[in-house]
Scaffold this motif. Structure first.
Motif, PDB file in Angstrom:
ATOM      1  N   ASN A 125       0.820  -1.208   0.000  1.00 38.00           N
ATOM      2  CA  ASN A 125       0.000   0.000   0.000  1.00 38.00           C
ATOM      3  C   ASN A 125       0.857   1.263   0.000  1.00 38.00           C
ATOM      4  O   ASN A 125       1.828   1.371   0.760  1.00 38.00           O
ATOM      5  CB  ASN A 125      -0.913   0.026   1.233  1.00 38.00           C
ATOM      6  CG  ASN A 125      -1.899  -1.116   1.237  1.00 38.00           C
ATOM      7  OD1 ASN A 125      -2.474  -1.443   0.209  1.00 38.00           O
ATOM      8  ND2 ASN A 125      -2.102  -1.725   2.394  1.00 38.00           N
ATOM      9  N   GLY A 126       0.494   2.214  -0.850  1.00 36.17           N
ATOM     10  CA  GLY A 126       1.161   3.505  -0.877  1.00 36.17           C
ATOM     11  C   GLY A 126       2.546   3.510  -1.483  1.00 36.17           C
ATOM     12  O   GLY A 126       3.239   4.531  -1.433  1.00 36.17           O
ATOM     13  N   ALA A 166      -4.578   3.984  -7.447  1.00 37.29           N
ATOM     14  CA  ALA A 166      -5.961   3.558  -7.219  1.00 37.29           C
ATOM     15  C   ALA A 166      -6.249   3.407  -5.729  1.00 37.29           C
ATOM     16  O   ALA A 166      -5.354   3.116  -4.937  1.00 37.29           O
ATOM     17  CB  ALA A 166      -6.230   2.247  -7.944  1.00 37.29           C
ATOM     18  N   PHE A 167      -7.529   3.597  -5.360  1.00 39.16           N
ATOM     19  CA  PHE A 167      -7.953   3.460  -3.968  1.00 39.16           C
ATOM     20  C   PHE A 167      -8.649   2.122  -3.750  1.00 39.16           C
ATOM     21  O   PHE A 167      -9.341   1.617  -4.632  1.00 39.16           O
ATOM     22  CB  PHE A 167      -8.915   4.590  -3.583  1.00 39.16           C
ATOM     23  CG  PHE A 167      -8.237   5.915  -3.350  1.00 39.16           C
ATOM     24  CD1 PHE A 167      -6.872   6.051  -3.508  1.00 39.16           C
ATOM     25  CD2 PHE A 167      -8.977   7.030  -2.987  1.00 39.16           C
ATOM     26  CE1 PHE A 167      -6.239   7.260  -3.309  1.00 39.16           C
ATOM     27  CE2 PHE A 167      -8.361   8.247  -2.777  1.00 39.16           C
ATOM     28  CZ  PHE A 167      -6.989   8.367  -2.930  1.00 39.16           C
ATOM     29  N   THR A 168      -8.464   1.567  -2.551  1.00 38.17           N
ATOM     30  CA  THR A 168      -9.129   0.329  -2.161  1.00 38.17           C
ATOM     31  C   THR A 168      -9.876   0.561  -0.859  1.00 38.17           C
ATOM     32  O   THR A 168      -9.284   0.997   0.136  1.00 38.17           O
ATOM     33  CB  THR A 168      -8.110  -0.812  -1.952  1.00 38.17           C
ATOM     34  OG1 THR A 168      -7.355  -0.999  -3.147  1.00 38.17           O
ATOM     35  CG2 THR A 168      -8.824  -2.107  -1.595  1.00 38.17           C
ATOM     36  N   THR A 169     -11.170   0.283  -0.849  1.00 36.48           N
ATOM     37  CA  THR A 169     -11.981   0.478   0.354  1.00 36.48           C
ATOM     38  C   THR A 169     -11.770  -0.670   1.327  1.00 36.48           C
ATOM     39  O   THR A 169     -11.892  -1.838   0.962  1.00 36.48           O
ATOM     40  CB  THR A 169     -13.473   0.580  -0.007  1.00 36.48           C
ATOM     41  OG1 THR A 169     -13.660   1.666  -0.921  1.00 36.48           O
ATOM     42  CG2 THR A 169     -14.318   0.823   1.234  1.00 36.48           C
ATOM     43  N   THR A 170     -11.438  -0.338   2.577  1.00 35.35           N
ATOM     44  CA  THR A 170     -11.211  -1.343   3.619  1.00 35.35           C
ATOM     45  C   THR A 170     -12.284  -1.298   4.709  1.00 35.35           C
ATOM     46  O   THR A 170     -12.507  -2.291   5.388  1.00 35.35           O
ATOM     47  CB  THR A 170      -9.833  -1.143   4.268  1.00 35.35           C
ATOM     48  OG1 THR A 170      -9.817   0.126   4.955  1.00 35.35           O
ATOM     49  CG2 THR A 170      -8.732  -1.179   3.230  1.00 35.35           C
ATOM     50  N   THR A 226       5.254   9.506   4.559  1.00 35.59           N
ATOM     51  CA  THR A 226       4.796   8.325   3.832  1.00 35.59           C
ATOM     52  C   THR A 226       3.442   8.597   3.189  1.00 35.59           C
ATOM     53  O   THR A 226       2.725   9.517   3.592  1.00 35.59           O
ATOM     54  CB  THR A 226       4.683   7.110   4.777  1.00 35.59           C
ATOM     55  OG1 THR A 226       4.370   5.951   4.017  1.00 35.59           O
ATOM     56  CG2 THR A 226       3.584   7.326   5.812  1.00 35.59           C
ATOM     57  N   ARG A 227       3.099   7.773   2.195  1.00 39.05           N
ATOM     58  CA  ARG A 227       1.760   7.811   1.620  1.00 39.05           C
ATOM     59  C   ARG A 227       0.976   6.541   1.961  1.00 39.05           C
ATOM     60  O   ARG A 227      -0.162   6.393   1.558  1.00 39.05           O
ATOM     61  CB  ARG A 227       1.849   7.976   0.095  1.00 39.05           C
ATOM     62  CG  ARG A 227       2.215   9.393  -0.339  1.00 39.05           C
ATOM     63  CD  ARG A 227       2.183   9.531  -1.849  1.00 39.05           C
ATOM     64  NE  ARG A 227       0.846   9.373  -2.381  1.00 39.05           N
ATOM     65  CZ  ARG A 227       0.000  10.383  -2.646  1.00 39.05           C
ATOM     66  NH1 ARG A 227       0.370  11.636  -2.388  1.00 39.05           N
ATOM     67  NH2 ARG A 227      -1.183  10.153  -3.173  1.00 39.05           N
ATOM     68  N   ASN A 228       1.611   5.653   2.709  1.00 44.42           N
ATOM     69  CA  ASN A 228       0.938   4.449   3.165  1.00 44.42           C
ATOM     70  C   ASN A 228       0.089   4.779   4.387  1.00 44.42           C
ATOM     71  O   ASN A 228       0.618   4.998   5.481  1.00 44.42           O
ATOM     72  CB  ASN A 228       1.961   3.360   3.500  1.00 44.42           C
ATOM     73  CG  ASN A 228       1.308   2.069   3.952  1.00 44.42           C
ATOM     74  OD1 ASN A 228       0.092   1.901   3.866  1.00 44.42           O
ATOM     75  ND2 ASN A 228       2.115   1.138   4.434  1.00 44.42           N
ATOM     76  N   GLU A 249      -4.508   3.616  -0.377  1.00 41.23           N
ATOM     77  CA  GLU A 249      -3.980   3.827  -1.723  1.00 41.23           C
ATOM     78  C   GLU A 249      -3.152   2.609  -2.115  1.00 41.23           C
ATOM     79  O   GLU A 249      -2.267   2.186  -1.371  1.00 41.23           O
ATOM     80  CB  GLU A 249      -3.123   5.082  -1.773  1.00 41.23           C
ATOM     81  CG  GLU A 249      -2.579   5.388  -3.163  1.00 41.23           C
ATOM     82  CD  GLU A 249      -1.634   6.576  -3.184  1.00 41.23           C
ATOM     83  OE1 GLU A 249      -1.319   7.052  -4.279  1.00 41.23           O
ATOM     84  OE2 GLU A 249      -1.205   7.006  -2.096  1.00 41.23           O
ATOM     85  N   ALA A 250      -3.454   2.041  -3.254  1.00 43.88           N
ATOM     86  CA  ALA A 250      -2.725   0.859  -3.721  1.00 43.88           C
ATOM     87  C   ALA A 250      -1.327   1.254  -4.197  1.00 43.88           C
ATOM     88  O   ALA A 250      -0.980   2.436  -4.268  1.00 43.88           O
ATOM     89  CB  ALA A 250      -3.495   0.184  -4.851  1.00 43.88           C
TER      90      ALA A 250
END
Length: 266
Positions: free
Chosen positions: A32-33, A78-82, A110-112, A224-225
């Motif tokens: 992620n990120g 891309a975004f992933t809904t958790t 970080t972007r994670n 964020e993937a």
């Protein structure tokens, strides 16, 4: 003839470094990120001519190529809904979460946004990264964990304590006022990779200053993937493999020519 050996060897070495960068991008395709990197090449003769007269460059005369730097692409993936309240995703390019190491106080970015709630000796639950670093808010202070997750953990910890178990309204009020900080840099390309999807401002770089993003695009319960594009990386890998093969072929041909000349001399 020796120059042809040298140019071929330089080309093979540069292609190998590019394949190393591509391999790293592909290895982090599920992280992620993660932000992919790209190797930037330069012809050595131009590299030397464009440098200062007194500089000691890698080659004083001749030709060839070298990897001068690796650029990191800080765009949005891309975004992933958790559905997890402590997961965040930044929808703004060149923007980062600000982190602080609780032991050393070192600042990184970080972007994670895959965070979790962690309890500290003061009895509060703070928002932490997977490596245990504090996530900072807009004021640069340690961010408290999400309210719902905090209450669930507190209720489980205080179960059976009777009337003495009271929630801290001060902590709730403080938490509601907090907003997770999103920061950008004057020159994001100058950030140094620290590993674990974290970056830092280079020591002594006084021109690369952080600034708070006033109205960032921020999604909660989303991650964020990885920014790695499989198709793009595979194309670059094929290019690098062919360039590596051609460079070694040049070395082999030079060796054959040199051998023929030595036979004629004998």
């Amino acid at each position: 003839m020796n120059m042809s050996f040298y140019v071929g060897a330089l080309g093979a070495n540069a292609s190998q470094k590019k394949m190393d960068v591509i391999s790293n991008n592909l290895a982090n395709i599920n992280n992620n990120g993660f932000k992919p990197k790209n190797a930037i090449f330069s012809e050595l003769i131009n590299y030397n001519l464009n440098d200062s007269p007194e500089a000691k460059t890698e080659l004083q005369a001749g030709a060839g190529t070298t990897v001068v730097r690796t650029n990191t692409e800080y765009g949005t993936a891309a975004f992933t809904t958790t559905g997890q309240p402590n997961d965040y995703a930044i929808g703004t390019s060149n923007a980062f979460f600000k982190l602080m190491d609780p032991k050393s106080g070192e600042i990184s970015y970080t972007r994670n946004g895959h965070f979790h709630a962690g309890e500290f000796p003061d009895g509060k639950f703070y928002l932490l990264t997977e490596s245990g670093k504090h996530v900072l808010d807009e004021k640069g202070e340690k961010m408290l964990a999400d309210d719902t997750a905090l209450k669930v953990i507190e209720e489980a910890a205080k179960a059976g304590e009777g009337s003495g178990a009271k929630s801290s309204t001060t902590g709730d009020t403080e938490e509601k006022k907090q907003k997770i900080g999103v920061y950008t840099m004057t020159y994001p390309s100058r950030l140094v990779s620290k590993g674990d999807n974290e970056f830092a401002i280079r020591a002594g770089d006084t021109k690369n200053v952080e600034s708070l993003v006033e109205k960032p695009v921020l999604e909660t319960g989303t991650l964020e993937a990885s920014g790695t594009d499989m198709a793009k990386e595979m194309t670059r890998l094929i290019e690098s493999q062919r360039a590596f093969t051609y460079a070694l072929k040049m070395v082999q041909t030079s060796d054959e020519v040199e051998g023929t000349i030595n036979q004629l001399r004998g």
